[in-house]
Enzyme design. Structure first.
Site, PDB file in Angstrom:
ATOM      1  N   MET A   1      -5.257  -4.378  14.406  1.00 51.61           N
ATOM      2  CA  MET A   1      -4.474  -4.177  15.148  1.00 51.61           C
ATOM      3  C   MET A   1      -3.894  -2.865  15.549  1.00 51.61           C
ATOM      4  O   MET A   1      -2.859  -2.849  16.292  1.00 51.61           O
ATOM      5  CB  MET A   1      -3.303  -5.250  15.075  1.00 51.61           C
ATOM      6  CG  MET A   1      -3.988  -6.666  14.691  1.00 51.61           C
ATOM      7  SD  MET A   1      -2.594  -8.039  14.327  1.00 51.61           S
ATOM      8  CE  MET A   1      -1.389  -8.043  15.690  1.00 51.61           C
ATOM      9  N   GLU A   2      -4.281  -1.849  14.882  1.00 51.03           N
ATOM     10  CA  GLU A   2      -3.638  -0.613  14.950  1.00 51.03           C
ATOM     11  C   GLU A   2      -4.487   0.419  15.449  1.00 51.03           C
ATOM     12  O   GLU A   2      -4.141   1.504  15.915  1.00 51.03           O
ATOM     13  CB  GLU A   2      -3.048  -0.397  13.779  1.00 51.03           C
ATOM     14  CG  GLU A   2      -1.791  -1.321  13.496  1.00 51.03           C
ATOM     15  CD  GLU A   2      -2.206  -2.460  12.704  1.00 51.03           C
ATOM     16  OE1 GLU A   2      -3.251  -2.399  12.139  1.00 51.03           O
ATOM     17  OE2 GLU A   2      -1.455  -3.386  12.723  1.00 51.03           O
TER      18      GLU A   2
ATOM     19  N   GLY B   1     -10.469  -7.849   9.796  1.00 54.63           N
ATOM     20  CA  GLY B   1     -11.310  -8.986   9.938  1.00 54.63           C
ATOM     21  C   GLY B   1     -12.786  -8.461  10.099  1.00 54.63           C
ATOM     22  O   GLY B   1     -12.955  -7.438  10.733  1.00 54.63           O
TER      23      GLY B   1
ATOM     24  N   ASP C   1     -10.839 -10.810   5.544  1.00 59.24           N
ATOM     25  CA  ASP C   1     -11.204 -12.261   6.311  1.00 59.24           C
ATOM     26  C   ASP C   1     -12.378 -11.899   7.032  1.00 59.24           C
ATOM     27  O   ASP C   1     -12.671 -10.905   7.419  1.00 59.24           O
ATOM     28  CB  ASP C   1      -9.994 -12.667   6.837  1.00 59.24           C
ATOM     29  CG  ASP C   1      -9.411 -11.864   8.070  1.00 59.24           C
ATOM     30  OD1 ASP C   1      -9.983 -11.929   9.164  1.00 59.24           O
ATOM     31  OD2 ASP C   1      -8.420 -11.035   7.810  1.00 59.24           O
TER      32      ASP C   1
ATOM     33  N   GLU D   1       0.798  -1.407   0.071  1.00 56.80           N
ATOM     34  CA  GLU D   1       0.039   0.219  -0.036  1.00 56.80           C
ATOM     35  C   GLU D   1       0.831   1.299  -0.146  1.00 56.80           C
ATOM     36  O   GLU D   1       0.413   2.125  -0.667  1.00 56.80           O
ATOM     37  CB  GLU D   1      -0.964   0.160   1.294  1.00 56.80           C
ATOM     38  CG  GLU D   1      -1.965  -0.699   1.308  1.00 56.80           C
ATOM     39  CD  GLU D   1      -2.789  -0.348   2.782  1.00 56.80           C
ATOM     40  OE1 GLU D   1      -2.173  -0.941   3.798  1.00 56.80           O
ATOM     41  OE2 GLU D   1      -3.648   0.278   2.851  1.00 56.80           O
TER      42      GLU D   1
HETATM   43  N1  SAH Z   1       0.925 -11.473   7.006  1.00 61.04           N
HETATM   44  C1  SAH Z   1       1.153 -10.346   7.308  1.00 61.04           C
HETATM   45  C2  SAH Z   1       0.870 -10.026   8.804  1.00 61.04           C
HETATM   46  C3  SAH Z   1      -0.751  -9.632   8.910  1.00 61.04           C
HETATM   47  S1  SAH Z   1      -0.788  -8.909  10.450  1.00 61.04           S
HETATM   48  C4  SAH Z   1       2.704 -10.175   7.145  1.00 61.04           C
HETATM   49  O1  SAH Z   1       3.382 -11.066   7.041  1.00 61.04           O
HETATM   50  O2  SAH Z   1       3.197  -9.087   7.429  1.00 61.04           O
HETATM   51  C5  SAH Z   1      -2.623  -8.609  10.236  1.00 61.04           C
HETATM   52  C6  SAH Z   1      -2.602  -7.326   9.758  1.00 61.04           C
HETATM   53  O3  SAH Z   1      -3.838  -7.248   9.110  1.00 61.04           O
HETATM   54  C7  SAH Z   1      -2.639  -6.300  11.035  1.00 61.04           C
HETATM   55  O4  SAH Z   1      -2.242  -4.913  10.474  1.00 61.04           O
HETATM   56  C8  SAH Z   1      -4.195  -6.125  11.309  1.00 61.04           C
HETATM   57  O5  SAH Z   1      -4.401  -4.905  11.638  1.00 61.04           O
HETATM   58  C9  SAH Z   1      -5.032  -6.508  10.160  1.00 61.04           C
HETATM   59  N2  SAH Z   1      -5.794  -7.690  10.101  1.00 61.04           N
HETATM   60  C10 SAH Z   1      -6.435  -8.261   9.180  1.00 61.04           C
HETATM   61  N3  SAH Z   1      -7.386  -9.437   9.542  1.00 61.04           N
HETATM   62  C11 SAH Z   1      -7.233  -9.316  10.928  1.00 61.04           C
HETATM   63  C12 SAH Z   1      -7.761 -10.232  11.947  1.00 61.04           C
HETATM   64  N4  SAH Z   1      -8.622 -11.229  11.496  1.00 61.04           N
HETATM   65  N5  SAH Z   1      -7.382  -9.890  13.173  1.00 61.04           N
HETATM   66  C13 SAH Z   1      -6.478  -8.896  13.561  1.00 61.04           C
HETATM   67  N6  SAH Z   1      -5.948  -8.012  12.837  1.00 61.04           N
HETATM   68  C14 SAH Z   1      -6.250  -8.405  11.357  1.00 61.04           C
END
Ligand code: SAH
Length: 266
Positions: free
Chosen positions: A205-206, A94, A229, A28
């Site tokens: 998460m932010e 999510g 998701d 992004e």
């Molecule tokens: N695969 C990524 C990690 C993503 S962690 C990597 O390798 O860097 C998940 C990120 O997507 C976080 O920034 C969070 O804000 C968001 N996110 C998407 N789906 C989520 C869920 N089900 N629970 C918590 N955070 C989620």
């Protein structure tokens, strides 16, 4: 005790400062940098900030970092070292609300830290010292962002092969987003969140950490999340592909539409 005086920050422009653009994913961020004609990078601690213009607006773009602490550090630097006038956060989340499908977009109307729990000293979810658990971006900004997102997504099928990816035409929702230091990937955990927060639309998460920083600095903010998701056992599937093919083009279309619309009223 004497009243505290403020540290003098020469870069601090208050309401006329640049717009801080926080991207959750490197893809992004790259898409934004690619569109900046005059980007210049500035390192601050372990982070690289990109200063310049996007669609005629002065911006500072940066990777948020994953989790509340990482996002709070980034937002604090945007506020204090770069003097941004507001912060826009884009990323994925999510979906928890019944109507919130993968591929839809949620605009945060309220942000809560779902893992904040200092009970019995404070009610569950309350931010100690602030006396509240939900932080709200300005109503007018949220409405403007919602409308801009809806407009941007009207012709998103031109950039994203929705049909081939099995995605519906995206809908825009506005409501509660919950943030915590946990990737929610089980139906049980998703149900627990819905139980405690019946009106929650999305989990990530932010966002609520950025909201708390903006509250501390008196900055307007917006959180826009594309649903990647349903926060259940299938949540980890094809995450990278979704980000590349769907979430990044959505974010770019959304941020571009908002910046262009800001330029036309400025
Ligand atoms: N695969 C990524 C990690 C993503 S962690 C990597 O390798 O860097 C998940 C990120 O997507 C976080 O920034 C969070 O804000 C968001 N996110 C998407 N789906 C989520 C869920 N089900 N629970 C918590 N955070 C989620």
């Amino acid at each position: 005790m004497h009243a505290a005086s403020s540290i003098d920050r020469p870069d601090h422009n208050g309401s006329s400062g640049p717009i801080g653009l926080m991207a959750a994913m490197p893809q992004e961020l790259q898409a934004l940098i690619d569109l900046m004609p005059d980007e210049a990078s500035v390192r601050c601690g372990s982070r690289i900030f990109w200063r310049g213009h996007l669609h005629g607006q002065e911006v500072v773009a940066v990777l948020s970092g994953i989790g509340k602490v990482a996002a709070a550090i980034t937002a604090t630097l945007l506020a204090d070292a770069f003097g941004v006038s507001q912060i826009w956060f884009t990323g994925v989340a999510g979906g928890l609300g019944a109507e919130v499908r993968v591929g839809d977009v949620v605009v945060g109307e309220a942000l809560i830290q779902h893992d904040m729990d200092a009970s019995p000293l404070f009610p569950k979810h309350e931010l100690p010292g602030l006396g509240l658990s939900r932080l709200h971006p300005p109503v007018a900004l949220t409405r403007w962002v919602h409308d801009g997102v809806a407009q941007a997504l009207l012709d998103v099928h031109r950039h994203v092969p929705l049909h081939a990816l099995g995605l519906p035409q995206p809908r825009v929702h506005q409501g509660l987003i919950a943030s915590g230091d946990q990737f929610v990937a089980s139906a049980e955990d998703a149900d627990t969140l819905r139980h405690h927060l019946p009106d929650v639309l999305a989990v990530e998460m932010e966002g609520a950490a950025v909201a708390q920083v903006c509250d501390a600095f008196g900055l307007p903010f917006a959180v826009v999340r594309t649903i990647s998701d349903r926060a259940d056992a299938s949540a980890h599937l094809d995450f990278t592909r979704f980000i590349e093919q769907v979430a990044s083009p959505y974010s770019l279309a959304i941020v571009s539409a908002l910046l262009k619309s800001k330029s036309s009223v400025a």
